[in-house]
Design a protein around this motif. Structure first.
Motif, PDB file in Angstrom:
ATOM      1  N   UNK A   1       4.020  -1.328 -13.452  1.00  0.00           N
ATOM      2  CA  UNK A   1       4.433  -1.857 -12.163  1.00  0.00           C
ATOM      3  C   UNK A   1       3.194  -2.079 -11.295  1.00  0.00           C
ATOM      4  N   UNK A   2       3.157  -3.185 -10.620  1.00  0.00           N
ATOM      5  CA  UNK A   2       2.028  -3.538  -9.750  1.00  0.00           C
ATOM      6  C   UNK A   2       2.152  -2.822  -8.407  1.00  0.00           C
ATOM      7  N   UNK A   3       1.027  -2.725  -7.735  1.00  0.00           N
ATOM      8  CA  UNK A   3       0.989  -2.157  -6.390  1.00  0.00           C
ATOM      9  C   UNK A   3       0.132  -3.072  -5.517  1.00  0.00           C
ATOM     10  N   UNK A   4       0.599  -3.281  -4.310  1.00  0.00           N
ATOM     11  CA  UNK A   4      -0.174  -4.031  -3.320  1.00  0.00           C
ATOM     12  C   UNK A   4      -0.837  -3.046  -2.372  1.00  0.00           C
ATOM     13  N   UNK A   5      -2.082  -3.298  -2.061  1.00  0.00           N
ATOM     14  CA  UNK A   5      -2.756  -2.624  -0.956  1.00  0.00           C
ATOM     15  C   UNK A   5      -2.897  -3.699   0.116  1.00  0.00           C
ATOM     16  N   UNK A   6      -2.565  -3.346   1.341  1.00  0.00           N
ATOM     17  CA  UNK A   6      -2.544  -4.357   2.390  1.00  0.00           C
ATOM     18  C   UNK A   6      -3.108  -3.800   3.681  1.00  0.00           C
ATOM     19  N   UNK A   7      -3.532  -4.719   4.543  1.00  0.00           N
ATOM     20  CA  UNK A   7      -4.016  -4.357   5.862  1.00  0.00           C
ATOM     21  C   UNK A   7      -3.258  -5.183   6.897  1.00  0.00           C
ATOM     22  N   UNK A   8      -2.799  -4.499   7.927  1.00  0.00           N
ATOM     23  CA  UNK A   8      -2.086  -5.139   9.018  1.00  0.00           C
ATOM     24  C   UNK A   8      -2.916  -5.065  10.288  1.00  0.00           C
ATOM     25  N   UNK A   9      -2.872  -6.119  11.077  1.00  0.00           N
ATOM     26  CA  UNK A   9      -3.420  -6.075  12.430  1.00  0.00           C
ATOM     27  C   UNK A   9      -2.232  -5.782  13.341  1.00  0.00           C
ATOM     28  N   UNK A  10      -2.375  -4.726  14.115  1.00  0.00           N
ATOM     29  CA  UNK A  10      -1.296  -4.309  15.001  1.00  0.00           C
ATOM     30  C   UNK A  10      -1.427  -4.988  16.360  1.00  0.00           C
ATOM     31  N   UNK A  11      -0.378  -4.887  17.163  1.00  0.00           N
ATOM     32  CA  UNK A  11      -0.358  -5.530  18.477  1.00  0.00           C
ATOM     33  C   UNK A  11      -1.472  -5.019  19.383  1.00  0.00           C
ATOM     34  N   UNK A  12      -1.927  -3.776  19.167  1.00  0.00           N
ATOM     35  CA  UNK A  12      -3.021  -3.231  19.982  1.00  0.00           C
ATOM     36  C   UNK A  12      -4.395  -3.560  19.394  1.00  0.00           C
ATOM     37  N   UNK A  13      -4.402  -4.440  18.381  1.00  0.00           N
ATOM     38  CA  UNK A  13      -5.615  -4.918  17.717  1.00  0.00           C
ATOM     39  C   UNK A  13      -6.259  -3.882  16.800  1.00  0.00           C
ATOM     40  N   UNK A  56      -2.877  -3.901 -10.928  1.00  0.00           N
ATOM     41  CA  UNK A  56      -1.956  -3.673 -12.045  1.00  0.00           C
ATOM     42  C   UNK A  56      -1.630  -2.199 -12.224  1.00  0.00           C
ATOM     43  N   UNK A  57      -2.596  -1.354 -11.946  1.00  0.00           N
ATOM     44  CA  UNK A  57      -2.398   0.086 -12.115  1.00  0.00           C
ATOM     45  C   UNK A  57      -2.257   0.762 -10.758  1.00  0.00           C
ATOM     46  N   UNK A  58      -1.215   1.553 -10.612  1.00  0.00           N
ATOM     47  CA  UNK A  58      -0.941   2.234  -9.351  1.00  0.00           C
ATOM     48  C   UNK A  58      -2.115   3.126  -8.943  1.00  0.00           C
TER      49      UNK A  58
END
Length: 100
Positions: A1-13, A56-58
């Motif tokens: 099973x694949x895993x996504x690593x992600x980054x979010x910009x929040x409303x407070x920057x 690909x690897x958790x």
């Protein structure tokens, strides 16, 4: 099973780094924006996806998430811009163990 690593910009920057398993990252972003998670992003909505990568690897994804969480804001912004030279420069700058 694949895993996504992600980054979010929040409303407070500020930036939030997380991970999600599965084939589609959008439902996870929607959960952050709906307030489903009562953690860091809850009071910093709306959030916007600014970077993600699939592994690909958790174990590889979890290691990358932990590493990025420890990065400075400048280094995270260089990752968003995919500025590998700047990431390298920032990696050397603060390290006392690497020769200059």
């Amino acid at each position: 099973m694949a895993i996504y690593v992600y980054m979010l910009r929040c409303a407070d920057n500020s930036y939030y780094v997380g991970s999600a398993t599965g084939d589609d990252l959008q439902p996870r972003i929607d959960q952050h924006n709906s307030g489903a998670f009562h953690g860091y992003t809850f009071r910093r909505r709306p959030v916007t996806l600014v970077w993600s990568e699939s592994f690909d690897r958790i174990t590889d994804g979890i290691a990358a998430e932990r590493q990025i969480k420890g990065w400075s804001r400048a280094k995270k912004e260089a990752l968003i811009e995919q500025d590998w030279l700047e990431i390298t420069r920032l990696s050397r700058r603060g390290s006392k163990s690497k020769p200059r």
